[in-house]
Design an enzyme around this catalytic site. Structure first.
Site, PDB file in Angstrom:
ATOM      1  N   LEU A   1     -43.183 -26.765  32.581  1.00 51.50           N
ATOM      2  CA  LEU A   1     -42.639 -27.939  33.255  1.00 51.50           C
ATOM      3  C   LEU A   1     -42.779 -27.885  34.776  1.00 51.50           C
ATOM      4  O   LEU A   1     -43.287 -28.835  35.397  1.00 51.50           O
ATOM      5  CB  LEU A   1     -41.165 -28.129  32.875  1.00 51.50           C
ATOM      6  CG  LEU A   1     -40.433 -29.266  33.598  1.00 51.50           C
ATOM      7  CD1 LEU A   1     -41.091 -30.610  33.315  1.00 51.50           C
ATOM      8  CD2 LEU A   1     -38.959 -29.291  33.194  1.00 51.50           C
TER       9      LEU A   1
ATOM     10  N   SER B   1     -40.943 -13.939  21.723  1.00 46.69           N
ATOM     11  CA  SER B   1     -40.774 -15.313  22.186  1.00 46.69           C
ATOM     12  C   SER B   1     -39.685 -16.018  21.399  1.00 46.69           C
ATOM     13  O   SER B   1     -39.452 -15.725  20.220  1.00 46.69           O
ATOM     14  CB  SER B   1     -42.093 -16.077  22.008  1.00 46.69           C
ATOM     15  OG  SER B   1     -41.923 -17.454  22.225  1.00 46.69           O
TER      16      SER B   1
ATOM     17  N   LYS C   1     -45.848 -13.774  16.704  1.00 46.98           N
ATOM     18  CA  LYS C   1     -44.829 -12.997  17.407  1.00 46.98           C
ATOM     19  C   LYS C   1     -43.822 -12.394  16.427  1.00 46.98           C
ATOM     20  O   LYS C   1     -43.391 -11.245  16.577  1.00 46.98           O
ATOM     21  CB  LYS C   1     -44.116 -13.869  18.448  1.00 46.98           C
ATOM     22  CG  LYS C   1     -44.966 -14.209  19.655  1.00 46.98           C
ATOM     23  CD  LYS C   1     -45.381 -12.956  20.417  1.00 46.98           C
ATOM     24  CE  LYS C   1     -46.124 -13.264  21.698  1.00 46.98           C
ATOM     25  NZ  LYS C   1     -46.519 -12.055  22.445  1.00 46.98           N
TER      26      LYS C   1
ATOM     27  N   TYR D   1     -48.586 -19.531  16.665  1.00 42.12           N
ATOM     28  CA  TYR D   1     -48.202 -18.655  17.775  1.00 42.12           C
ATOM     29  C   TYR D   1     -46.871 -17.963  17.493  1.00 42.12           C
ATOM     30  O   TYR D   1     -46.751 -16.740  17.594  1.00 42.12           O
ATOM     31  CB  TYR D   1     -48.108 -19.459  19.087  1.00 42.12           C
ATOM     32  CG  TYR D   1     -47.412 -18.688  20.173  1.00 42.12           C
ATOM     33  CD1 TYR D   1     -47.993 -17.554  20.743  1.00 42.12           C
ATOM     34  CD2 TYR D   1     -46.148 -19.081  20.627  1.00 42.12           C
ATOM     35  CE1 TYR D   1     -47.343 -16.839  21.728  1.00 42.12           C
ATOM     36  CE2 TYR D   1     -45.491 -18.367  21.609  1.00 42.12           C
ATOM     37  CZ  TYR D   1     -46.089 -17.254  22.156  1.00 42.12           C
ATOM     38  OH  TYR D   1     -45.430 -16.529  23.128  1.00 42.12           O
TER      39      TYR D   1
END
Length: 323
Positions: free
Chosen positions: A189, A119, A147, A143
């Site tokens: 979004l 990510s 990763k 988070y």
């Protein structure tokens, strides 16, 4: 030989499974269905399990051995930033623990190739508009930390027993390859705007005074179908005779769209009044975050082919099919 897709019933994983099956590969899916549904894997070879469970390593070893798995594409992870701040230990247990079990099982079963769902969260808030892979990673939430640790773990396994791996650092994923593969969550979004419009509310824009062309934040959006194709491109490269020299790759378009541009595009595509409601900035939102994509183009010969209209129109088709 076959490919194990961990988290293969999820939004991105299901797209990758679809592409693998279209080209005739044998696929086994492992998923706990906590954020996905079983109808996406109906009729396919799948195993329901928690990768972070106490017996996960042994079960995964058995699955990989029985199915003659030679490669793993790993999506299975908890991925809500706010939740990771509230439950950091659980996020480490799930994301780091689940990956550790998978890697240990791969070593035992002789599966030597891994494509890892990483990510852009590993970067944190870099003080650059276009983010290269070799910038110092400073994740700002658990988070993103999980990763980055995942990438470290795979690098260690490469040194220890020869794991061939690539970590794909996604930016903002949107769209759908087909209506049944749409994003079921309302966390990003585009689906958030769809949800507000459906309930008769105006889209929200947080902050209109950023140093960007229209004052709203700019992000790099990538179509999920392009992202799925990038996974297969990376897998083929690792399986080939000449493996890429790099291990981590940004996956984006290399161009940005502002929040206002996305909202305007949603209005065009849907035909609905998407006049936004303007709100104050949210803490922690960088003005501009765009992927530097030279590396993936140079080493893997891959580039995105779909634009913002493709993302919004395909996402809207999937939304209408689901709602």
């Amino acid at each position: 030989m076959s490919t194990l897709v961990a988290g293969g019933a999820g939004y991105i994983g299901a797209h990758v499974v679809s592409l693998l099956r279209k080209r005739g590969e044998q696929v086994v899916i492992v998923d706990d269905f906590s954020t996905s549904t079983r109808d996406r894997v109906e009729g396919l070879d799948y195993v329901e399990m928690d990768l972070a469970g106490s017996n996960a390593e042994d079960r995964l070893t058995e699955i990989m051995t029985e199915r003659k798995v030679d490669a793993v594409i790993h999506f299975a992870a908890r991925k809500q930033v706010g939740e990771s701040v509230e439950k950091p230990a659980w996020y480490y247990q799930q994301n780091v623990g689940g990956l550790a079990n998978t890697l240990a099982a791969m070593e035992r079963a002789g599966a030597s190739t891994m494509i890892f769902s990483s990510s852009a969260a590993v970067y944190g808030m870099p003080d650059v508009a276009s983010v290269p892979e070799d910038i110092q990673c400073r994740p700002i939430n658990p988070y993103g930390e999980t990763k980055l640790i995942g990438e470290w773990m795979m690098a260690d396994c490469e040194r220890a027993w020869g794991l061939a791996w690539a970590g794909l650092r996604y930016f903002n994923v949107a769209g759908a390859a087909s209506p049944e593969l749409g994003d079921p969550a309302i966390l990003n979004l585009i689906p958030m705007v769809f949800d507000r419009l459906e309930h008769g509310k105006k889209p929200l824009i947080f902050g209109t005074d950023y140093p960007t062309a229209d004052g709203t934040c700019v992000r790099d959006y990538i179509h999920v179908a392009d992202l799925a194709d990038a996974h297969l491109t990376a897998l083929d490269a690792l399986r080939g005779e000449q493996a890429p020299t790099s291990r981590v790759f940004n996956v984006g378009t290399g161009a940005g769209s502002s929040v206002r541009e996305v909202v305007d595009m949603i209005g065009e595509v849907t035909g609905l009044d998407a006049t936004p409601e303007l709100a104050e900035r949210r803490a922690g939102d960088p003005p501009k975050l765009i992927a530097e994509v030279t590396r993936i183009q140079r080493e893997l010969g891959w580039r995105a082919s779909r634009d913002l209209r493709d993302m919004v129109s395909s996402a809207w088709e999937a939304w209408r099919a689901a709602h």
